[in-house]
Design a protein around this motif. Sequence first.
Motif, mmCIF file in Angstrom:
data_model
loop_
_atom_site.group_PDB
_atom_site.id
_atom_site.type_symbol
_atom_site.label_atom_id
_atom_site.label_comp_id
_atom_site.label_asym_id
_atom_site.label_seq_id
_atom_site.Cartn_x
_atom_site.Cartn_y
_atom_site.Cartn_z
ATOM 1 N N PHE A 6 1.289 -1.192 -0.236
ATOM 2 C CA PHE A 6 0.230 0.165 -0.097
ATOM 3 C C PHE A 6 0.554 0.823 -0.316
ATOM 4 C CE2 PHE A 6 -2.534 -3.398 1.919
ATOM 5 C CZ PHE A 6 -4.151 -3.079 1.286
ATOM 6 N N GLY A 7 0.519 2.008 -0.683
ATOM 7 C CA GLY A 7 1.031 3.628 -0.441
ATOM 8 C C GLY A 7 0.163 4.593 0.063
ATOM 9 N N ALA A 8 0.654 5.624 0.978
ATOM 10 C CA ALA A 8 0.535 6.907 1.431
ATOM 11 C C ALA A 8 1.214 7.920 1.008
ATOM 12 C CB ALA A 8 0.268 6.487 3.217
ATOM 13 N N ILE A 9 0.297 8.684 0.803
ATOM 14 C CA ILE A 9 1.376 10.281 0.638
ATOM 15 C C ILE A 9 0.429 11.222 1.372
ATOM 16 C CG2 ILE A 9 1.112 11.855 -1.335
ATOM 17 C CD1 ILE A 9 1.210 9.915 -3.727
ATOM 18 N N ASP A 10 1.041 11.601 1.467
ATOM 19 C CA ASP A 10 0.436 12.653 3.342
ATOM 20 C C ASP A 10 1.337 14.883 2.203
ATOM 21 O OD1 ASP A 10 0.617 14.860 5.626
ATOM 22 O OD2 ASP A 10 2.650 13.823 6.447
ATOM 23 N N ILE A 11 0.862 15.612 1.976
ATOM 24 C CA ILE A 11 1.045 16.736 1.681
ATOM 25 C C ILE A 11 0.613 17.640 2.564
ATOM 26 C CG2 ILE A 11 0.274 18.239 -0.163
ATOM 27 C CD1 ILE A 11 -0.769 15.745 -1.667
ATOM 28 N N GLY A 12 1.743 17.293 3.359
ATOM 29 C CA GLY A 12 1.547 18.681 4.535
ATOM 30 C C GLY A 12 2.673 19.920 4.088
ATOM 31 N N SER A 13 2.283 20.489 4.842
ATOM 32 C CA SER A 13 2.694 22.585 5.031
ATOM 33 C C SER A 13 4.363 22.804 5.193
ATOM 34 C CB SER A 13 2.102 23.317 6.682
ATOM 35 O OG SER A 13 0.582 22.635 6.040
ATOM 36 N N ASN A 14 4.762 21.577 5.182
ATOM 37 C CA ASN A 14 6.500 21.337 5.325
ATOM 38 C C ASN A 14 7.194 20.286 4.692
ATOM 39 O OD1 ASN A 14 8.629 23.027 6.147
ATOM 40 N ND2 ASN A 14 9.019 20.819 7.753
ATOM 41 N N TYR A 82 -2.926 3.203 -3.190
ATOM 42 C CA TYR A 82 -2.762 4.136 -2.088
ATOM 43 C C TYR A 82 -4.035 5.189 -1.866
ATOM 44 C CZ TYR A 82 -4.187 7.373 -5.840
ATOM 45 O OH TYR A 82 -4.366 7.905 -7.194
ATOM 46 N N MET A 83 -3.337 6.609 -1.187
ATOM 47 C CA MET A 83 -4.781 7.382 -0.538
ATOM 48 C C MET A 83 -2.873 8.947 -0.597
ATOM 49 S SD MET A 83 -6.416 7.661 2.780
ATOM 50 C CE MET A 83 -7.932 6.440 3.122
ATOM 51 N N ALA A 84 -4.070 9.475 -1.253
ATOM 52 C CA ALA A 84 -2.561 10.630 -1.031
ATOM 53 C C ALA A 84 -3.514 11.986 -0.094
ATOM 54 C CB ALA A 84 -2.596 11.283 -2.362
ATOM 55 N N CYS A 85 -3.304 12.100 0.787
ATOM 56 C CA CYS A 85 -4.179 12.743 1.553
ATOM 57 C C CYS A 85 -3.259 14.756 1.737
ATOM 58 C CB CYS A 85 -4.293 12.718 3.126
ATOM 59 S SG CYS A 85 -5.630 11.321 3.166
ATOM 60 N N ALA A 86 -4.060 15.259 2.049
ATOM 61 C CA ALA A 86 -3.304 16.718 1.369
ATOM 62 C C ALA A 86 -4.176 17.392 3.533
ATOM 63 C CB ALA A 86 -3.811 18.081 0.426
ATOM 64 N N THR A 87 -3.401 18.346 3.609
ATOM 65 C CA THR A 87 -3.829 18.532 4.958
ATOM 66 C C THR A 87 -3.874 20.060 5.308
ATOM 67 O OG1 THR A 87 -1.291 18.702 6.019
ATOM 68 C CG2 THR A 87 -3.069 16.969 6.965
#
Length: 307
Positions: A6-14, A82-87
Amino acid sequence: MRIRKFGAIDIGSNAIRLLVANVIEEENKEPKFKKSSLVRVPVRLGQDVFMNGEISKINIDRMTKAMKSYRLLMDVHGVEMYMACATSAMRDAKNGAAVVERIKKKADINIEIIDGKREAEIIASTDLHNVIEKEKDYLYVDVGGGSTELTIFSSGKIKTSRSFQIGTVRLLNEMITNDDWKEVEKWIKRNTKDLKRLSLIGSGGNINKLHKMSGTAIGEPLSFIYLNAQYQFLQSLTYEQRISELGLNPDRADVIIPATRIYLSACKWSGAQKIFVPKIGLADGIIKTLFFESSKKLQKGTNILNV
């Protein structure tokens, strides 16, 4: 034995991270989650959004290139889902929806912009049960570039949670007021006043780096006294010294100080003297969420699309 990826993409502020994990399934055994690859690129979206209200053309281009590379890496790894989440940064960006559409078109990656509550729920789905003891109480603090997620655990269960617009990049840009701090202080004190033997659980890249720098054994907590002393030490060094003498990455050397301030404040207001630092975060929670949701669908006979 069955091994799924599985793939996880974490699109954070930094920064933007890609975690690829193996899930090992064996009959009559709990599934095992093993990190296969972690890639982090320092695209500081929060710097754009919190100052100008939108993501700049330069960072849209950098983000697009990162997503294209992540798509290729997931294909090479043979990622099943996969899931790509932006915060926080993408939540606040006026052009956030347009950037999501561009990434879908250019990199073939679907991005979900999640709110603070959803972010806290995903993070809470990680292996916290390995840290939490039912007879003790905990304040879980996840510090990001744009926001901080707080969750109270009591008797092994979530009591309450909330997201605050206080993050390392916002603090660096002096965007946090005294009223913002007071709001967090009131929330923590109100929700922890009746809890005894309370400890902090910290997550995020900065607290992981602080734990590693301390030389403390994995699984052992940091003390409030140590963290406070380290905060004073970090402040005594210049940005350049934190890079050259401590070996911090340039995009870590500045945010680590405001991050430490947030953890220390949470300790003071809750009375916690210990900070446990399990290596978990949003990306780990995404992997768990994907696996358990896909397992439920498989049990119901629902078709699941691959990436």
